[in-house]
Design an enzyme around this catalytic site. Structure first.
Site, PDB file in Angstrom:
ATOM      1  N   THR A  93      29.538  37.940  30.594  1.00 36.89           N
ATOM      2  CA  THR A  93      29.877  38.089  32.021  1.00 36.89           C
ATOM      3  C   THR A  93      29.719  39.566  32.364  1.00 36.89           C
ATOM      4  O   THR A  93      30.459  40.403  31.824  1.00 36.89           O
ATOM      5  CB  THR A  93      31.337  37.666  32.276  1.00 36.89           C
ATOM      6  OG1 THR A  93      31.513  36.333  31.840  1.00 36.89           O
ATOM      7  CG2 THR A  93      31.671  37.755  33.767  1.00 36.89           C
ATOM      8  N   LYS A 168      29.455  32.878  38.713  1.00 38.51           N
ATOM      9  CA  LYS A 168      30.604  33.109  37.816  1.00 38.51           C
ATOM     10  C   LYS A 168      31.662  33.991  38.497  1.00 38.51           C
ATOM     11  O   LYS A 168      32.865  33.708  38.478  1.00 38.51           O
ATOM     12  CB  LYS A 168      30.089  33.773  36.527  1.00 38.51           C
ATOM     13  CG  LYS A 168      31.154  34.355  35.619  1.00 38.51           C
ATOM     14  CD  LYS A 168      31.799  33.326  34.747  1.00 38.51           C
ATOM     15  CE  LYS A 168      32.933  33.919  33.928  1.00 38.51           C
ATOM     16  NZ  LYS A 168      33.671  32.949  33.171  1.00 38.51           N
ATOM     17  N   LYS A 243      39.076  41.743  34.551  1.00 39.80           N
ATOM     18  CA  LYS A 243      37.669  42.164  34.434  1.00 39.80           C
ATOM     19  C   LYS A 243      36.819  41.444  35.486  1.00 39.80           C
ATOM     20  O   LYS A 243      36.034  42.064  36.198  1.00 39.80           O
ATOM     21  CB  LYS A 243      37.149  41.842  33.022  1.00 39.80           C
ATOM     22  CG  LYS A 243      35.659  42.070  32.869  1.00 39.80           C
ATOM     23  CD  LYS A 243      35.075  41.452  31.612  1.00 39.80           C
ATOM     24  CE  LYS A 243      33.554  41.449  31.690  1.00 39.80           C
ATOM     25  NZ  LYS A 243      32.902  40.741  30.607  1.00 39.80           N
TER      26      LYS A 243
END
Ligand code: NAD
Length: 294
Positions: A93, A168, A243
């Site tokens: 990611t 995402k 994050k």
């Protein structure tokens, strides 16, 4: 069956690589950490002395690294070592800007590339049931789909380069915001004398229904498998949620999108991590909402 180079054999990478081995592929792996190399080796991954050595014979390369800076740091070497036309699949990611740079570098080196971040966590990685959100050309996707399959429960081709990362980041911004919303409602309900089970029974079949409530309820009881029933052990650690919220906010700033709740969610998780709760499951945010961050 293919030869696959696999770089980054951590919590997610090792079990994902193990599922490629189980599917009959030859998997050549590398990680900086000896413990991760040993764990992957036990799953049938052939450990190589460097990233370059792991990719030089490969038909495809999977990277599963912490963040964009790690992907960009290794990519140059990997692109130089790999055969022309190799398919690169980055499942880390990472931020949109690094993702686009990576696609550009791969194209310049004559390689195919997909960004293919995942959701489903360590459990999904071990079970081979991850959801893959994929960005890249039709040609790259056509080549990558069958390779991804042994690691996946679902594969969605979201669009061109960086569309997988965009999906995402947007999904996890919804998740961070909705977990805070559900937690606030349970704390308000408690203070109003409402039992958590009664609130769950109503909201889970009413307009407040969402995944954070019905699959991952932040109070113990209503959803027996949620981390709330296991002292908020992750699951999905608050530091990883933070994050992803930070990635959403840097992407929103770049394109001028108004994400006021995303920004507030980032601030709330940042304070939670700052108070030493980064390793707590992200649903543990309910305790900060109930008692403050101590
Ligand atoms: P991790 O820290 O367990 O694994 C990353 C691995 O990369 C480490 O073992 C590290 O040693 C290795 N590494 C770093 N630099 C390297 C280099 N130059 N060469 C070789 N290896 C190197 O992290 P993870 O939990 O496996 O997550 C990996 C990615 O997946 C992250 O981007 C994360 O955000 C994403 N992700 C994680 C989860 C989760 O639940 N853990 C869920 C979805 C997505």
């Amino acid at each position: 069956m293919a030869t696959i180079g696999f770089i980054g054999l951590g919590n997610m990478g090792a079990p994902m690589a193990g599922n490629l081995v189980k599917a009959g592929h030859r998997v050549l792996g590398f990680d900086l950490s000896p413990a991760c190399r040993d764990a992957a080796s036990a799953l049938g991954v052939e450990i190589m002395p460097s990233g370059a050595a792991a990719v030089s014979e490969a038909d495809a390369v999977v990277t599963m690294l912490p963040a964009g800076k790690h992907v960009l740091a290794v990519l140059e070497d990997l692109l130089t070592a790999a055969k022309p036309g190799t398919l690169f699949i980055d499942s880390s990611t990472i931020d949109i800007a690094s993702c686009r740079l990576a696609h550009g570098q791969a194209a310049k080196a004559g390689m195919l590339m997909l960004d293919a971040p995942v959701s489903g966590g360590v459990g999904g990685a071990a079970a081979g049931t991850l959801t893959f959100m994929v960005g890249g050309s039709e040609a790259a996707f056509a080549k990558g789909q069958a390779l991804i399959q042994p690691m996946a429960g679902r594969i969605v081709h979201c669009g061109d380069a960086s569309a997988g990362q965009a999906a995402k980041i947007c999904n996890n911004m919804i998740l961070g915001i909705s977990m805070i919303a559900v937690s606030e409602a349970f704390v308000l309900g408690e203070k109003l004398g409402l039992s958590p089970q009664a609130l769950f029974d109503v909201a889970s079949t009413s307009s407040g229904q969402c995944w954070s409530l019905t699959s991952y309820c932040p109070v113990p009881g209503p959803v027996p498998k949620s981390p709330a029933n296991n002292d908020y052990k992750p699951g999905f650690a608050a530091s990883l949620m933070l994050k992803d919220l930070r990635l959403s906010q840097s992407a929103a700033a770049e394109v001028g999108a108004l994400t006021a709740l995303g920004k507030h969610a980032e601030e709330i998780y940042s304070a939670f991590e700052g108070a030493g709760h980064g390793d707590t499951d992200f649903s543990g945010i309910i305790n900060a909402i109930r008692h403050g961050n101590d």
